[in-house]
Design an enzyme around this catalytic site. Structure first.
Site, PDB file in Angstrom:
ATOM      1  N   PRO A  88      43.333  43.383  34.889  1.00  0.00           N
ATOM      2  CA  PRO A  88      44.269  44.249  35.630  1.00  0.00           C
ATOM      3  C   PRO A  88      43.880  44.383  37.094  1.00  0.00           C
ATOM      4  CG  PRO A  88      42.886  45.547  34.144  1.00  0.00           C
ATOM      5  CD  PRO A  88      42.611  44.120  33.840  1.00  0.00           C
ATOM      6  N   GLU A 115      35.848  46.628  27.721  1.00  0.00           N
ATOM      7  CA  GLU A 115      35.925  47.048  29.129  1.00  0.00           C
ATOM      8  C   GLU A 115      36.077  45.844  30.058  1.00  0.00           C
ATOM      9  OE1 GLU A 115      36.283  50.060  30.296  1.00  0.00           O
ATOM     10  OE2 GLU A 115      36.194  50.812  28.249  1.00  0.00           O
ATOM     11  N   ARG A 153      57.723  26.646  31.483  1.00  0.00           N
ATOM     12  CA  ARG A 153      59.165  26.432  31.661  1.00  0.00           C
ATOM     13  C   ARG A 153      59.486  25.759  32.987  1.00  0.00           C
ATOM     14  NH1 ARG A 153      62.617  30.216  30.418  1.00  0.00           N
ATOM     15  NH2 ARG A 153      63.873  30.222  32.286  1.00  0.00           N
ATOM     16  N   ASP A 168      67.334  30.844  37.980  1.00  0.00           N
ATOM     17  CA  ASP A 168      66.689  32.045  37.460  1.00  0.00           C
ATOM     18  C   ASP A 168      66.348  33.045  38.554  1.00  0.00           C
ATOM     19  OD1 ASP A 168      66.706  31.404  34.800  1.00  0.00           O
ATOM     20  OD2 ASP A 168      64.687  30.567  34.764  1.00  0.00           O
TER      21      ASP A 168
HETATM   22  N1  SAM Z   1      38.099  48.302  32.107  1.00  0.00           N
HETATM   23  C1  SAM Z   1      39.035  47.389  32.685  1.00  0.00           C
HETATM   24  C2  SAM Z   1      39.580  47.972  33.976  1.00  0.00           C
HETATM   25  O1  SAM Z   1      39.760  49.177  34.057  1.00  0.00           O
HETATM   26  O2  SAM Z   1      39.853  47.203  34.908  1.00  0.00           O
HETATM   27  C3  SAM Z   1      40.183  47.134  31.734  1.00  0.00           C
HETATM   28  C4  SAM Z   1      39.786  46.339  30.546  1.00  0.00           C
HETATM   29  S1  SAM Z   1      41.126  46.019  29.455  1.00  0.00           S
HETATM   30  C5  SAM Z   1      41.050  47.346  28.344  1.00  0.00           C
HETATM   31  C6  SAM Z   1      40.561  44.652  28.504  1.00  0.00           C
HETATM   32  C7  SAM Z   1      41.046  43.306  28.938  1.00  0.00           C
HETATM   33  O3  SAM Z   1      42.456  43.241  28.848  1.00  0.00           O
HETATM   34  C8  SAM Z   1      40.720  42.897  30.344  1.00  0.00           C
HETATM   35  O4  SAM Z   1      39.429  42.372  30.469  1.00  0.00           O
HETATM   36  C9  SAM Z   1      41.788  41.854  30.635  1.00  0.00           C
HETATM   37  O5  SAM Z   1      41.405  40.576  30.176  1.00  0.00           O
HETATM   38  C10 SAM Z   1      42.957  42.342  29.806  1.00  0.00           C
HETATM   39  N2  SAM Z   1      43.977  43.047  30.606  1.00  0.00           N
HETATM   40  C11 SAM Z   1      44.258  44.367  30.569  1.00  0.00           C
HETATM   41  N3  SAM Z   1      45.244  44.682  31.397  1.00  0.00           N
HETATM   42  C12 SAM Z   1      45.636  43.534  31.989  1.00  0.00           C
HETATM   43  C13 SAM Z   1      46.616  43.215  32.960  1.00  0.00           C
HETATM   44  N4  SAM Z   1      47.412  44.134  33.492  1.00  0.00           N
HETATM   45  N5  SAM Z   1      46.736  41.917  33.341  1.00  0.00           N
HETATM   46  C14 SAM Z   1      45.940  40.970  32.814  1.00  0.00           C
HETATM   47  N6  SAM Z   1      44.973  41.216  31.885  1.00  0.00           N
HETATM   48  C15 SAM Z   1      44.828  42.473  31.477  1.00  0.00           C
END
Ligand code: SAM
Length: 247
Positions: A88, A115, A153, A168
């Protein structure tokens, strides 16, 4: 194009890779997708892939060793290849990025859990960090699916001529026009008569106007970033005049 997915939950991908457009692309050999189970690169009798964070605090962190070894084991044929970490905290994935990635030969996607992955993986091994939006998911698997779907795609032959991606939303910086299909009347609501006229130029103009109208109403931010043609500017001026006269 080859996609490699590094995940602790490979089973999540099975239906996604077998059905519909992507399933057909896999069967036709247009995309090659390999799943790597990070757990099989963990050591010890329990194959542990996560541990407590140094410094204390909530949750668990994915250990760097299994991810590193899984990455080393990925087959890398010659060509342009990129390692992407789903997080994220990454750059938000957009259509322009999908196009950029579609020009690669191989995309290696690391899905985090808990995490997230140990920072040394992020710093040392990932070429790019991508987020699919400003919210937190439990794992990177859905993110990987989003990236694979959007990129696939765009690959030649995946959609087939009649379903080309060029109209698109986001392709030319605008949202796409509305679509209608049979029946002609549904719950008392008619299909716009221009779409039944058979007049290709009128239909083109109607669609362009609707596309601009939608973008103006729903995503005016896109219009600021888009280089509009003269015809678009004229349509937009009219739309803005109509809007003003209604206010
Ligand atoms: N503790 C992290 C933080 O606050 O940045 C979030 C960890 S999340 C619970 C677990 C995993 O989900 C991340 O390591 C990532 O690979 C994935 N993930 C969660 N949200 C995401 C997003 N918006 N885009 C891409 N991957 C995401």
């Amino acid at each position: 194009m080859k996609f490699d997915i590094l995940t602790l939950f490979p089973d999540l991908f099975h239906a996604f890779l077998q059905e519909s457009i992507l399933g057909r692309a896999v069967k036709r050999g247009l995309v090659d997708i390999k799943l790597t189970d990070i757990r099989s690169f963990a050591r010890g009798p329990h194959r542990v892939t996560d541990d407590r964070p140094y410094g204390g605090g909530n949750g668990m962190v994915m250990k760097p060793g299994p991810v590193y070894r899984a990455l080393q084991a990925v087959d890398r044929p010659k060509g342009k290849s990129l390692v992407v970490l789903l997080t994220p905290q990454g750059k938000t994935f957009e259509q322009s990025k999908a196009w950029e990635l579609s020009r690669l030969d191989q995309l290696i996607l690391i899905c985090g859990r808990y995490e997230g992955v140990d920072e040394r993986i992020r710093k040392g091994l990932a070429d790019m960090e991508l987020s699919i939006g400003d919210y937190v998911l439990s794992g990177g698997e859905l993110g990987a699916m989003v990236v694979i779907d959007a990129v696939s795609r765009l690959l030649p032959g995946v959609l087939g001529g009649e379903n080309s991606a060029t109209d698109d939303s986001f392709e030319d910086g605008l949202l796409e026009y509305p679509h209608y299909t049979r029946p002609q009347v549904f719950k008392g609501k008619n299909v716009p008569s221009v779409l039944l006229s058979g007049d290709h130029e009128k239909i083109r103009l109607w669609r362009r106007t609707e596309s601009l109208k939608r973008t103006l109403e729903r995503r005016p931010d896109l219009l600021k970033k888009t280089k509009l043609k003269q015809e678009d500017e004229a349509i937009l001026t009219k739309l803005l005049e109509t809007k003003k006269s209604k206010e």
